[in-house]
Scaffold this motif. Structure first.
Motif, PDB file in Angstrom:
ATOM      1  N   PHE A 300       0.631  -1.033  -0.032  1.00  0.00           N
ATOM      2  CA  PHE A 300       0.042   0.170   0.058  1.00  0.00           C
ATOM      3  C   PHE A 300       1.393   1.811  -0.118  1.00  0.00           C
ATOM      4  O   PHE A 300       0.406   2.078  -0.409  1.00  0.00           O
ATOM      5  CB  PHE A 300      -1.058  -0.042   1.132  1.00  0.00           C
ATOM      6  CG  PHE A 300      -2.125  -0.910   0.985  1.00  0.00           C
ATOM      7  CD1 PHE A 300      -2.813  -0.830   0.408  1.00  0.00           C
ATOM      8  CD2 PHE A 300      -2.219  -1.799   1.638  1.00  0.00           C
ATOM      9  CE1 PHE A 300      -4.270  -1.949   0.066  1.00  0.00           C
ATOM     10  CE2 PHE A 300      -3.123  -2.963   1.479  1.00  0.00           C
ATOM     11  CZ  PHE A 300      -4.316  -2.635   0.414  1.00  0.00           C
ATOM     12  N   VAL A 392      -3.818   1.549  -4.481  1.00  0.00           N
ATOM     13  CA  VAL A 392      -4.150   0.794  -3.707  1.00  0.00           C
ATOM     14  C   VAL A 392      -5.246  -0.476  -3.986  1.00  0.00           C
ATOM     15  O   VAL A 392      -5.639  -1.511  -3.257  1.00  0.00           O
ATOM     16  CB  VAL A 392      -5.351   2.055  -2.924  1.00  0.00           C
ATOM     17  CG1 VAL A 392      -6.080   1.300  -1.691  1.00  0.00           C
ATOM     18  CG2 VAL A 392      -3.870   3.185  -2.725  1.00  0.00           C
ATOM     19  N   THR A 395      -4.057  -3.579  -4.759  1.00  0.00           N
ATOM     20  CA  THR A 395      -3.113  -4.054  -3.227  1.00  0.00           C
ATOM     21  C   THR A 395      -4.843  -4.224  -2.518  1.00  0.00           C
ATOM     22  O   THR A 395      -4.769  -6.197  -1.553  1.00  0.00           O
ATOM     23  CB  THR A 395      -2.275  -3.684  -2.644  1.00  0.00           C
ATOM     24  OG1 THR A 395      -1.237  -3.422  -3.866  1.00  0.00           O
ATOM     25  CG2 THR A 395      -1.888  -3.849  -1.956  1.00  0.00           C
ATOM     26  N   ALA A 396      -5.717  -4.056  -2.107  1.00  0.00           N
ATOM     27  CA  ALA A 396      -6.504  -5.032  -1.519  1.00  0.00           C
ATOM     28  C   ALA A 396      -7.811  -6.110  -2.069  1.00  0.00           C
ATOM     29  O   ALA A 396      -7.647  -6.769  -2.013  1.00  0.00           O
ATOM     30  CB  ALA A 396      -8.011  -3.631  -1.500  1.00  0.00           C
TER      31      ALA A 396
END
Length: 436
Positions: A300, A392, A395-396
């Motif tokens: 992140f 973001v 990665t989430a």
């Protein structure tokens, strides 16, 4: 009465101390010192021969294209032949190509097509060297030593990269860039000679397979059969691409227009390098139980530099962000290498490494080429915020994969088809280039 010698720190006592580890570490540091200076020298060689920024881009693309084309083949070859021989052959190709490049630059005979062809040969050598090198590392370090060995090696490589870039810049300021290319050629020759003396008797001979295509299919099945593996490879195909666009294209432009020139951007990149050293030092001591969960959470912060450039932050703030990013990527890098070492069978390591690296570099040329048109279409700040948001989001998304959240470190790793190593037989080789 004599006093006792001070005891080395626990981190240093736990490192592999065998002959192979010393040879491979020394060889990797030597090539990293030479290569990071040579990348700067190649750009200046193009400009001093009358080329422009577009020509510099063509030479850079000439290095990347064969890397993408031959990576998968390089991985299959490295799992079929003795890996140290593949590494030595690749070093020999790099030595010859860089020596010819240096000679042409020093004699004033270098033309653009010469530089593109010779740089493409360097990229080809790296395509075969990289998977063999990662396979050597992952197959040679014992389970108990692995994480600290990976961290120590990465710390050595990052230190050499920083030193090589600084040394190369100083040499270019004082002499012809051709001499920096010549030093890089010598570095490849010395490193190849060191790797030729490796003892790989602890690695069992590989039985002949059904051909190159069959080997590639087997490596592909190994990747797609592990959700944590293909999820992270897909994640980094996006992450590396957008980070590359932000740092290679937008970063210098923001520095020129908003921060006062190239020097602040140089400070920011140096802060990132210092952060990688700090992160590697941290990972020599910290062993997170959930490897990929810890590593993925540390992806992140890679969105922070793009966001910092979009604002833009002052130089001190940007340097702080880059330092944090450097620490974070090392937590991911060591965790990722430890997971591969723990989970992938020894005879498939180089092929898996090739698919991993291919996923990381395949989209970089497209992203860097699209950066300019995207800036024209939506604006620079908006493009940078988009880069941060993509990091973001992907990665989430990876955190939704149960295996990524739940893969745990085993206290002892019994590698498939690899016999127990005797003391002093462990060796290590470097991780691939780029973010990992």
């Amino acid at each position: 009465m004599t006093s006792a010698a001070p005891s080395p720190s626990p981190a240093l006592r736990s490192l592999p101390a065998g002959r192979n580890f010393g040879l491979l570490t020394a060889a990797a540091i030597i090539t990293s010192l030479g290569t990071n200076g040579a990348l700067i020298a190649a750009a200046f060689a193009v400009l001093e021969s009358g080329g422009d920024g577009g020509d510099v881009g063509l030479v850079a693309a000439a290095r990347t294209a064969p890397l993408v084309l031959f990576l998968l083949i390089g991985g299959a070859v490295a799992d079929r032949l003795p890996r140290h021989r593949v590494m030595v052959a690749a070093n020999t190709l790099n030595f010859v190509s860089q020596a010819v490049f240096a000679w042409l630059v020093l004699t004033g005979g270098a033309e653009l097509w010469h530089m593109m062809v010779l740089t493409a040969l360097c990229g080809t050598g790296q395509a075969f060297f990289g998977p063999a090198a990662e396979g050597m590392l992952l197959s040679s370090v014992s389970g108990e030593q692995a994480a600290r060995a990976f961290a120590f090696f990465r710390m050595s490589m990052h230190g050499a990269a920083i030193g090589g870039a600084a040394l190369g810049g100083a040499m270019i300021a004082a002499m012809d860039p051709g001499w920096v290319l010549a030093v890089d050629a010598v570095a490849f020759a010395v490193a190849g000679a060191l790797r030729a003396f490796l003892d790989v008797s602890h690695i069992p001979a590989r039985a002949p397979g059904g051909g190159l295509l069959a080997d590639l299919r087997e490596g592909w099945r190994e990747v797609v059969g592990r959700p944590w593996l293909w999820a992270v490879v897909l994640q980094f195909s996006v992450v590396v691409a957008v980070v590359g666009a932000a740092e290679a294209v937008y970063g210098p432009l923001v520095a020129r227009d908003e921060l006062g020139g190239a020097r602040p951007w140089g400070f920011a990149l140096a802060a990132f390098g210092v952060g990688t050293l700090g992160g590697a030092l941290l990972m020599m001591r910290w062993k997170p139980r959930r490897l990929l969960l810890a590593g993925t959470l540390c992806v992140f912060p890679l969105a922070l530099p793009s966001a910092g450039l979009a604002i833009p932050l002052p130089v001190t703030g940007l340097c702080a962000v880059m330092f944090v990013t450097g620490v974070a990527i090392e937590v991911f890098g060591v965790s990722w290498m430890t997971a591969l070492h723990q989970e992938i069978p020894e005879d498939k390591l180089s092929r898996v490494a090739a698919y991993d690296w291919f996923g990381s570099v395949a989209m970089v040329p497209l992203a860097t080429a699209a950066a300019g048109p995207v800036e024209t279409l939506v604006g620079r700040s908006e493009a940078l915020w988009g880069c941060a948001a993509l990091i973001v989001l992907v990665t989430a998304g990876v955190l939704l994969v149960p295996d990524v959240r739940n893969l745990t470190r085993r206290s002892s790793v019994a590698k498939i088809s690899v016999p127990e190593q005797t003391p002093g037989s462990a060796d290590a080789e470097g991780s691939l280039g780029g973010l990992r």
